[in-house]
Design a protein around this motif. Structure first.
Motif, PDB file in Angstrom:
ATOM      1  N   TYR A   1      30.270 -22.786  27.282  1.00  0.00           N
ATOM      2  CA  TYR A   1      31.216 -21.686  27.445  1.00  0.00           C
ATOM      3  C   TYR A   1      31.219 -20.820  26.192  1.00  0.00           C
ATOM      4  N   ILE A   2      31.154 -19.518  26.367  1.00  0.00           N
ATOM      5  CA  ILE A   2      31.293 -18.607  25.228  1.00  0.00           C
ATOM      6  C   ILE A   2      32.570 -17.802  25.441  1.00  0.00           C
ATOM      7  N   PHE A   3      33.489 -17.884  24.495  1.00  0.00           N
ATOM      8  CA  PHE A   3      34.733 -17.112  24.594  1.00  0.00           C
ATOM      9  C   PHE A   3      34.779 -16.087  23.479  1.00  0.00           C
ATOM     10  N   ASP A   4      34.937 -14.830  23.853  1.00  0.00           N
ATOM     11  CA  ASP A   4      35.026 -13.760  22.876  1.00  0.00           C
ATOM     12  C   ASP A   4      36.484 -13.558  22.496  1.00  0.00           C
ATOM     13  N   GLU A   5      36.815 -13.883  21.266  1.00  0.00           N
ATOM     14  CA  GLU A   5      38.187 -13.740  20.759  1.00  0.00           C
ATOM     15  C   GLU A   5      39.235 -14.231  21.745  1.00  0.00           C
ATOM     16  N   PRO A   6      39.221 -15.527  22.077  1.00  0.00           N
ATOM     17  CA  PRO A   6      40.236 -16.013  23.022  1.00  0.00           C
ATOM     18  C   PRO A   6      41.662 -15.785  22.515  1.00  0.00           C
ATOM     19  N   SER A   7      41.849 -15.626  21.211  1.00  0.00           N
ATOM     20  CA  SER A   7      43.204 -15.442  20.687  1.00  0.00           C
ATOM     21  C   SER A   7      43.712 -14.015  20.840  1.00  0.00           C
ATOM     22  N   ALA A   8      42.833 -13.080  21.279  1.00  0.00           N
ATOM     23  CA  ALA A   8      43.224 -11.672  21.306  1.00  0.00           C
ATOM     24  C   ALA A   8      44.489 -11.460  22.129  1.00  0.00           C
TER      25      ALA A   8
ATOM     26  N   ASP B   1      51.353 -19.100  22.104  1.00  0.00           N
ATOM     27  CA  ASP B   1      50.519 -19.049  23.307  1.00  0.00           C
ATOM     28  C   ASP B   1      49.089 -19.431  22.981  1.00  0.00           C
ATOM     29  N   ASN B   2      48.659 -19.027  21.788  1.00  0.00           N
ATOM     30  CA  ASN B   2      47.297 -19.348  21.377  1.00  0.00           C
ATOM     31  C   ASN B   2      47.086 -20.860  21.302  1.00  0.00           C
ATOM     32  N   LEU B   3      48.127 -21.590  20.873  1.00  0.00           N
ATOM     33  CA  LEU B   3      48.017 -23.052  20.808  1.00  0.00           C
ATOM     34  C   LEU B   3      47.726 -23.637  22.185  1.00  0.00           C
TER      35      LEU B   3
ATOM     36  N   ILE C   1      34.051 -16.873  19.525  1.00  0.00           N
ATOM     37  CA  ILE C   1      33.815 -15.816  18.545  1.00  0.00           C
ATOM     38  C   ILE C   1      35.197 -15.419  18.072  1.00  0.00           C
ATOM     39  N   GLU C   2      35.505 -15.637  16.812  1.00  0.00           N
ATOM     40  CA  GLU C   2      36.904 -15.502  16.390  1.00  0.00           C
ATOM     41  C   GLU C   2      37.103 -14.856  15.029  1.00  0.00           C
TER      42      GLU C   2
END
Ligand SMILES: [Zn+2]
Ligand SMILES: [Zn+2]
Ligand SMILES: [Zn+2]
Length: 865
Positions: A439-446, A452-454, A473-474
């Motif tokens: 899985y590639i996640f681009d800035e999942p914290s955006a 919520d990020n937790l 990618i963070e």
């Protein structure tokens, strides 16, 4: 069965198995010469990493990259360093390309052409799923239910297991009828020219050739195709396979007065058998459907077996014909025909317990789960229900885990905030747990509040624990520190990047002295301090009630830097986009100080001359827009070329150097440097123009040089390089300086604006604004300008926003970034929770006071200072 067991036991007793004998021989033969296959396998198991050799894509400097598998790997670096080149353009694109090779040309034409990445080799590539922010925008009619796929399973459940009711007699449950009773009903409806039809195909795409062949074989003399009666043997042309068609077999033609009742019963039985329990009675003036399984006991109307399509508001068959599935009329009020349910009458009259599918989709994930668990099914349907329910519950479960219980499934995705959309994207990708996938996640914290990020990070860990590999990618410290391995690309952006500057464990990363990211995380940057104003002008808002806002009253200081904070779903977007932007924008460019909208009153103690929403929408939608043209500096640069000695002696004006219209541009590619290649099976591909070799201009134009560079060379410079080259040209330098200050120095002057990310587009808009002239008091509204911005550039962004305020403007930002909140003049926190639990002002004051407040952000800031 001859043998079964482990390979060792299998070959240890080769008697009476030919295969075992062969294997023993094979192994003996191979023993002398160490088997390359086995050693390769061993190597594979020992070396569990995805390895890329000789990567030169974009700015990558011919590097080797090893990414450990079955781990959470954070891929980091400043903007433009080459992170996306590795994740998206090499790993994902190569994974897709290999997969595409297995598809038929017909399927391939629907998928964008993928170019082969510039690498020497790649090993241990896994099937890859990539969640990129701007590749996954919600479309028209997309809802939380459709985007998360939960609605698809709900449709399946309803079509297979729900009770059906008559639309004309909503209390009457559709039930079975005997063949004799149907025969009598047929007779009742008949006239002198009656046909009994068996419905075979109902509004389905395809050429349906076999349906006609079967008709001929079964000696059916007449069929009805899309309303037209024809002989099946005459039907020599194919139906258009991309259109929907309906086909019925004609089983009998008779005159009511001359029909034998027993023969009619036979015809009725035959029609019901072919028509899956339904038949159609067609006469000169009317047409009725009768059903053995589904008939209204009151009016005898028969119904077709429900299909998931009947419950889809994306399909012509299922959608309400008046509102076409939007549930709304032209003014945005509920559609009078379906009352907002989006579906036609048939779909609305399928019920499980007391709810139709629309009523069920008005529930949030948790409530819907509770509802589904109260349902009981009879023995016939419970098996079907079980398997559908399992998938459906897991889709709903992941939505709950992402903290989205407050969104109902019918919610229009275009009204969601960035953070909500982001979690929905992640939930959709994670909803059906797979294993062995990368899985590639681009800035999942955006767009996410740290709380919520937790939740998201927890789910990512869960994904890894079920046997997958994850690359994130963070830029976000919390996310980077919760990963297991860090790879930093850099050191700078553009030509300054493309090297691996760090790779190793998170522990080693924290201590690393060379990494810009590590340093930026350890030392908090020197932030411009927030200022306390005693007599700032005020914007007061009364009775704000948009979406979940609880009729709130509030005051925000103007000529200040104001941050609107709060957990996702607290009401930030509703306040800033739904109230402030909507109410004030209509009077934009007119100096005004009071506004009113739907009962909400806004009043400002000074005149606001202009309101500007600086969002993440792409800039310059045509392929000719570039950073140089967007910033308005290309005109100045052309003037520079026109004023060179060479240009003057040849009489070339500035317009000669335009790549849009000038005489100097390459006539073959019209100044784009690329040519479209039309391919028979595949979508058009772009190749470098071979007349100008991608230089966009004619050889004559390229002879003109400024400081040894041609127009084409200049367009290939990064903004950073161009800033140095044009240091004596005030207007050009000013704009480029602003762009570099906002961390955009790695972009090239001539790249297509369509390649910019949402965050880059937003910052470009800010640069264009800074480079323009002052136009009275402007209220700037920004939504998460730190998206995609490296920690080391955040301080520069604050400085820029601060300079807008220093020029007597107001800035209101929605943000989750801690540094931005700490350096604001004023923070408004909404909450305390999401959805119904939010929508109140829980804090309003300086960041200093916020640290003492007992709110989600207050306790977070306190714990981190
Ligand atoms: Zn009825
Ligand atoms: Zn409607
Ligand atoms: Zn050309």
């Amino acid at each position: 069965l001859l043998k079964a067991g482990s390979v060792e036991s299998f070959i240890s007793e080769p008697a009476n198995s030919y295969t075992a004998k062969y294997l023993v021989e094979y192994l003996n033969r191979k023993k002398s010469q160490a088997s390359p296959i086995i050693s390769h396998l061993k190597q594979d198991l020992a070396d569990k990493s995805l390895s890329i050799r000789g990567a030169r894509e974009h700015n990558l400097k011919n590097i080797d990259i090893n990414i450990p598998l079955d781990k959470i790997v954070a891929l980091i670096g400043v903007s433009g360093s080459g992170k996306s080149s590795i994740a998206k353009d090499i790993i994902y694109s190569e994974g897709q390309r290999r997969y595409l090779d297995c598809l038929s040309p017909y399927a391939r034409q629907f998928i964008k052409e993928l170019k082969k990445p510039d690498i020497d080799g790649i090993q241990n590539l896994k099937p890859t799923i990539c969640v990129y922010q701007h590749t996954f925008q919600p479309g028209h009619l997309s809802t939380v239910g459709t985007m998360s796929e939960a609605y698809n399973f709900l449709r399946l459940l309803y079509s297979k297991t729900a009770d059906q009711y008559c639309p004309d007699h909503p209390k009457e449950k559709i039930s079975a009828l005997s063949a004799e009773a149907i025969r009598d009903a047929v007779l009742e409806l008949s006239d002198s020219q009656t046909r009994i039809l068996a419905p075979i195909v109902k509004l389905k795409k395809g050429s349906h050739r076999q349906i006609f062949e079967r008709a001929v074989r079964s000696e059916i003399n007449e069929v009805r195709v899309d309303g037209l009666f024809v002989r099946p043997s005459d039907f020599h042309y194919d139906l258009e396979k991309n259109k929907v068609h309906s086909i019925d077999y004609v089983i009998a033609r008779f005159n009511k007065d001359r029909i034998d009742k027993d023969m009619l019963l036979d015809a009725t039985r035959q029609a019901l058998a072919l028509g899956g329990g339904t038949l159609i009675v067609h006469t000169k003036n009317s047409e009725e459907v009768l059903s053995a399984e589904r008939t209204c006991p009151r009016c005898n109307r028969g119904f077709f077996k429900p299909d998931p399509e009947d419950l889809s508001f994306h399909s012509k068959r299922g959608a309400c014909s008046r509102c076409h599935g939007s549930g709304l009329d032209k003014k945005g009020a509920p559609c009078p025909s379906c009352k907002g349910a989006r579906l036609n009458t048939l779909g609305r009259h399928l019920r499980l317990a007391d709810k139709n599918i629309y009523e069920a989709s008005l529930l949030g994930p948790q409530d819907l789960r509770d509802f589904l668990q109260t349902l009981s099914f009879d023995s016939r349907t419970s098996k079907i229900a079980q398997s559908i329910m399992k998938e459906l519950l897991s889709k709903l479960d992941i939505l709950s885990k992402m903290g989205l219980d407050y969104l109902n499934l019918n919610r229009d995705c275009q009204t969601l905030s960035g953070g909500e959309l982001q979690r929905l994207r992640l939930a959709a990708a994670m909803g059906s747990p797979l294993s062995g996938v990368l899985y590639i996640f681009d800035e999942p914290s955006a767009g996410l509040h740290p709380i919520d990020n937790l939740k998201v990070l927890e789910e990512i860990r869960e994904l890894k624990n079920s046997g997958n590999s994850v690359i994130i990618i963070e830029h976000d410290a919390q996310s980077i520190l919760s990963s297991e391995y860090v790879i930093e690309v850099g050191p700078g952006g553009g030509t300054e990047g493309g090297h691996i500057v760090f790779e190793g464990s998170v522990e080693a990363f924290k201590k690393d002295l060379n990494s810009i990211s590590s340093r930026a995380m350890r030392e908090s940057a020197a932030l411009p301090p927030s200022r306390i104003q005693s007599e700032a002008p005020l914007l007061s808002i009364q009775n704000a009630s948009k979406n979940n806002l609880k009729n709130i009253n509030l005051e925000l200081p103007l000529a200040s830097l104001v941050v609107v904070a709060g957990v996702s779903g607290a009401g930030k977007s509703s306040l800033v986009h739904g109230v402030i932007s909507k109410a004030i924008v209509p009077g934009k460019n007119k100096s005004l100080d009071t506004w009113e909208m739907n009962g909400t009153k806004l009043k400002s103690s000074i005149n606001i001359d202009r309101v500007l929403l600086i969002d993440q929408k792409p800039i310059g939608l045509n392929s000719r827009s570039t950073p140089a043209s967007y910033l308005g500096i290309w005109d100045h640069m052309r003037n520079v070329f026109a004023s060179t000695l060479e240009a003057k002696t040849r009489g070339l004006s500035a317009s000669y150097f335009s790549y849009n219209t000038g005489k100097g541009r390459c006539p073959d590619c019209k100044g784009l440097g690329l040519q479209k290649l039309e391919m028979s099976f595949l979508p058009d591909a772009s190749i470098i123009c071979d007349s100008c070799n991608g230089q966009r201009f004619t050889d004559d134009a390229l002879l003109v040089k400024f400081k040894d560079l041609s127009v084409s060379d200049v367009l290939n410079l990064t903004l950073e390089e161009a800033r140095a080259l044009f240091s004596h040209h005030r207007k050009i330098h000013h704009a480029l300086h602003n762009a570099c200050e906002l961390g955009l120095g790695y972009l090239t002057l001539g790249q297509s604006s369509a390649t910019l990310s949402g965050g880059e587009s937003q910052r470009m808009k800010l640069v264009a604004e800074l480079s323009g002239s002052q136009r009275g008091h402007t209220l700037y509204l920004l939504d998460e300008p730190t998206t995609g911005l490296h920690k080391s550039d955040v301080a520069r962004l604050i400085k820029t926003l601060r300079s807008l305020v220093d020029h007597n403007n107001s800035v209101i930002i929605i943000e989750h970034e801690e540094d931005i909140i700490r350096s604001a003049d004023h923070v408004l926190e909404l909450g305390p929770g999401a959805g119904d639990e939010g929508g109140r002002v829980i804090f309003s004051g300086s960041p200093k006071l916020l640290q003492k407040a007992k709110t989600p952000w207050g306790s977070l800031l306190k714990s981190r200072s």
